[in-house]
Scaffold this motif. Structure first.
Motif, PDB file in Angstrom:
ATOM      1  N   GLY A   1     -15.077 -50.326  85.693  1.00 29.83           N
ATOM      2  CA  GLY A   1     -15.343 -52.288  85.698  1.00 29.83           C
ATOM      3  C   GLY A   1     -14.005 -53.399  85.852  1.00 29.83           C
ATOM      4  N   ASP A   2     -12.630 -52.690  85.678  1.00 32.68           N
ATOM      5  CA  ASP A   2     -12.098 -53.792  85.656  1.00 32.68           C
ATOM      6  C   ASP A   2     -10.493 -53.007  86.648  1.00 32.68           C
ATOM      7  OD1 ASP A   2     -10.178 -55.715  84.692  1.00 32.68           O
ATOM      8  OD2 ASP A   2      -9.201 -54.408  83.369  1.00 32.68           O
TER       9      ASP A   2
ATOM     10  N   MET B   1     -26.639 -51.828  93.470  1.00 29.55           N
ATOM     11  CA  MET B   1     -26.541 -53.390  94.021  1.00 29.55           C
ATOM     12  C   MET B   1     -25.590 -53.916  93.478  1.00 29.55           C
ATOM     13  SD  MET B   1     -30.088 -54.563  93.640  1.00 29.55           S
ATOM     14  CE  MET B   1     -29.880 -56.124  93.810  1.00 29.55           C
ATOM     15  N   LEU B   2     -24.982 -53.924  91.699  1.00 25.25           N
ATOM     16  CA  LEU B   2     -23.574 -54.647  91.536  1.00 25.25           C
ATOM     17  C   LEU B   2     -21.880 -54.116  92.141  1.00 25.25           C
ATOM     18  CD1 LEU B   2     -22.844 -56.174  88.891  1.00 25.25           C
ATOM     19  CD2 LEU B   2     -23.331 -54.010  87.509  1.00 25.25           C
TER      20      LEU B   2
ATOM     21  N   LEU C   1     -38.258 -44.228  87.725  1.00 20.88           N
ATOM     22  CA  LEU C   1     -37.499 -44.934  86.678  1.00 20.88           C
ATOM     23  C   LEU C   1     -36.549 -44.646  87.200  1.00 20.88           C
ATOM     24  CD1 LEU C   1     -39.951 -45.636  84.007  1.00 20.88           C
ATOM     25  CD2 LEU C   1     -39.976 -47.275  86.018  1.00 20.88           C
ATOM     26  N   ASP C   2     -35.502 -44.075  87.171  1.00 23.89           N
ATOM     27  CA  ASP C   2     -34.409 -43.710  86.598  1.00 23.89           C
ATOM     28  C   ASP C   2     -33.571 -44.096  88.014  1.00 23.89           C
ATOM     29  OD1 ASP C   2     -34.392 -42.096  84.377  1.00 23.89           O
ATOM     30  OD2 ASP C   2     -34.345 -40.431  84.934  1.00 23.89           O
ATOM     31  N   GLU C   3     -33.897 -43.992  89.069  1.00 25.68           N
ATOM     32  CA  GLU C   3     -34.478 -44.551  90.382  1.00 25.68           C
ATOM     33  C   GLU C   3     -34.132 -45.521  90.474  1.00 25.68           C
ATOM     34  OE1 GLU C   3     -35.343 -43.570  95.482  1.00 25.68           O
ATOM     35  OE2 GLU C   3     -36.347 -41.941  93.410  1.00 25.68           O
ATOM     36  N   LEU C   4     -34.985 -45.971  89.726  1.00 26.45           N
ATOM     37  CA  LEU C   4     -34.972 -48.084  90.101  1.00 26.45           C
ATOM     38  C   LEU C   4     -33.652 -48.143  89.275  1.00 26.45           C
ATOM     39  CD1 LEU C   4     -36.249 -50.451  90.794  1.00 26.45           C
ATOM     40  CD2 LEU C   4     -37.681 -50.140  88.946  1.00 26.45           C
ATOM     41  N   ASP C   5     -32.903 -48.038  88.439  1.00 24.47           N
ATOM     42  CA  ASP C   5     -31.742 -48.605  87.316  1.00 24.47           C
ATOM     43  C   ASP C   5     -31.337 -48.056  88.406  1.00 24.47           C
ATOM     44  OD1 ASP C   5     -33.634 -48.618  85.258  1.00 24.47           O
ATOM     45  OD2 ASP C   5     -33.824 -47.017  83.923  1.00 24.47           O
ATOM     46  N   ALA C   6     -30.832 -46.949  88.556  1.00 24.94           N
ATOM     47  CA  ALA C   6     -29.424 -46.541  89.244  1.00 24.94           C
ATOM     48  C   ALA C   6     -29.850 -47.250  90.777  1.00 24.94           C
ATOM     49  CB  ALA C   6     -29.549 -45.031  89.962  1.00 24.94           C
TER      50      ALA C   6
ATOM     51  N   LYS D   1     -17.919 -55.516  92.421  1.00 23.36           N
ATOM     52  CA  LYS D   1     -17.012 -54.743  92.370  1.00 23.36           C
ATOM     53  C   LYS D   1     -15.660 -54.177  93.255  1.00 23.36           C
ATOM     54  CE  LYS D   1     -19.135 -52.295  88.837  1.00 23.36           C
ATOM     55  NZ  LYS D   1     -18.860 -50.535  88.291  1.00 23.36           N
ATOM     56  N   THR D   2     -14.443 -53.932  92.756  1.00 23.11           N
ATOM     57  CA  THR D   2     -13.096 -54.497  93.774  1.00 23.11           C
ATOM     58  C   THR D   2     -13.592 -52.970  93.824  1.00 23.11           C
ATOM     59  OG1 THR D   2     -11.806 -53.736  91.926  1.00 23.11           O
ATOM     60  CG2 THR D   2     -12.137 -55.825  92.362  1.00 23.11           C
ATOM     61  N   ALA D   3     -12.274 -53.101  95.131  1.00 21.02           N
ATOM     62  CA  ALA D   3     -12.172 -51.396  96.058  1.00 21.02           C
ATOM     63  C   ALA D   3     -12.097 -50.457  95.097  1.00 21.02           C
ATOM     64  CB  ALA D   3     -11.491 -51.960  96.776  1.00 21.02           C
ATOM     65  N   ARG D   4     -11.331 -50.425  93.762  1.00 24.34           N
ATOM     66  CA  ARG D   4     -10.893 -49.899  93.112  1.00 24.34           C
ATOM     67  C   ARG D   4     -12.323 -48.915  92.240  1.00 24.34           C
ATOM     68  NH1 ARG D   4      -5.709 -47.639  90.666  1.00 24.34           N
ATOM     69  NH2 ARG D   4      -6.116 -47.406  88.279  1.00 24.34           N
ATOM     70  N   GLU D   5     -12.824 -50.356  92.009  1.00 24.63           N
ATOM     71  CA  GLU D   5     -14.020 -50.309  90.944  1.00 24.63           C
ATOM     72  C   GLU D   5     -15.277 -49.578  91.460  1.00 24.63           C
ATOM     73  OE1 GLU D   5     -13.602 -54.526  88.185  1.00 24.63           O
ATOM     74  OE2 GLU D   5     -15.069 -54.321  90.308  1.00 24.63           O
ATOM     75  N   LYS D   6     -15.169 -50.059  93.004  1.00 24.33           N
ATOM     76  CA  LYS D   6     -16.115 -48.836  93.785  1.00 24.33           C
ATOM     77  C   LYS D   6     -15.850 -47.681  93.180  1.00 24.33           C
ATOM     78  CE  LYS D   6     -17.581 -52.494  96.872  1.00 24.33           C
ATOM     79  NZ  LYS D   6     -17.574 -53.372  98.140  1.00 24.33           N
ATOM     80  N   ILE D   7     -14.227 -46.903  94.677  1.00 25.28           N
ATOM     81  CA  ILE D   7     -14.112 -45.309  94.157  1.00 25.28           C
ATOM     82  C   ILE D   7     -14.311 -44.623  92.333  1.00 25.28           C
ATOM     83  CG2 ILE D   7     -11.984 -43.875  94.045  1.00 25.28           C
ATOM     84  CD1 ILE D   7     -13.105 -45.539  97.144  1.00 25.28           C
TER      85      ILE D   7
END
Length: 247
Positions: free
Chosen positions: A238-239, A147-148, A137-142, A153-159
């Motif tokens: 997130g921003d 996916m989000l 279930l933790d793996e599913l949440d991750a 997300k932008t490049a900065r947010e991804k990093i």
């Protein structure tokens, strides 16, 4: 492929992932049964642990290092679909074949269990079955969280997101908690980060430099990371201040 046991982890009481692994809730008798079917395997960075579609003779947990989960399309294109960090479980009881290629991203040590005996033990051991359900279930949440990250997300947010995931896992393994500066060695090369995040190498380098310049992270060399304020890094995840997608 090296299959030599890592004797430094041969005692479960000294295992660095013991409190997070599939055996976390096991009592003494259950640990003794696991001990009878346990062995260690080590892989060098770049080695394939298992190919997609292969029969799996073992399941197990990552003790140290990182592995990637990769899926290959019919035309040869590949996509990294996940990372396996220390304490993550490899293999699926009840499934004969491997759904993904598993490749050691860094030098890797795994605590393995012979698959059939493990399945039999799991059927009669609620502690193992329950812990494996929790981990699934933790793996599913991750996966849903990721996916989000990849989709919106932008490049900065991804990093920032990737750094926060690794920092949180490191804190969990070392039981240091989330207060104060977070210090860890980044286990991925920038090339591996680019592959996983769907970015170019240049973008990864540019965004890491920007986070360093802004004081969000401190970097010694290319791998030794200090996060002065975890809350600020989470905000960055997130921003994105530049408001654009850099790919």
């Amino acid at each position: 492929m090296s299959t030599q046991p890592q004797l430094c982890h041969s005692n479960c009481d000294d295992c660095p992932i013991r409190h997070r692994a599939v055996c976390a809730h096991c009592d003494t008798d259950e640990l003794e049964e696991l001990e009878e079917i346990k062995y260690y395997r080590s892989f060098e960075a770049g080695q394939t642990v298992i190919w997609s579609g292969d029969q799996m003779s073992f399941v197990g947990s990552v003790v140290s290092g990182i592995a990637s989960l990769t899926q290959t399309m019919e035309d040869g294109r590949t996509q990294m679909v996940g990372l396996l960090l220390p304490s993550d479980f490899v293999g699926r009881p009840g499934r004969e074949g491997a759904p993904y290629d598993v490749v050691a991203t860094t030098d890797l040590v795994m605590c393995c269990f012979r698959k059939k005996p493990f399945e039999e033990l799991m059927a009669r051991t609620p502690h193992i079955a329950h812990r494996l359900l929790e981990m699934t279930l933790d793996e599913l949440d991750a996966a849903r969280e990721w996916m989000l990250v990849l989709g919106r997300k932008t490049a900065r947010e991804k990093i920032a997101s990737l750094l926060s995931i690794i920092a949180r896992r490191d804190a969990s393994l070392t039981k240091r908690g989330m207060s104060g500066p977070m210090v860890f060695d980044l286990p991925l090369t920038r090339e591996a980060m680019a592959d996983y995040l769907g970015l170019t190498l240049e973008t990864v380098s540019r965004q890491i430099s920007a986070l360093k310049k802004d004081g969000v992270i401190h970097l010694e060399g290319k791998r030794h990371v200090t996060i002065p304020d975890m809350g600020r890094l989470m905000e960055e995840a997130g921003d994105d201040t530049d408001g654009g997608f850099l790919v």
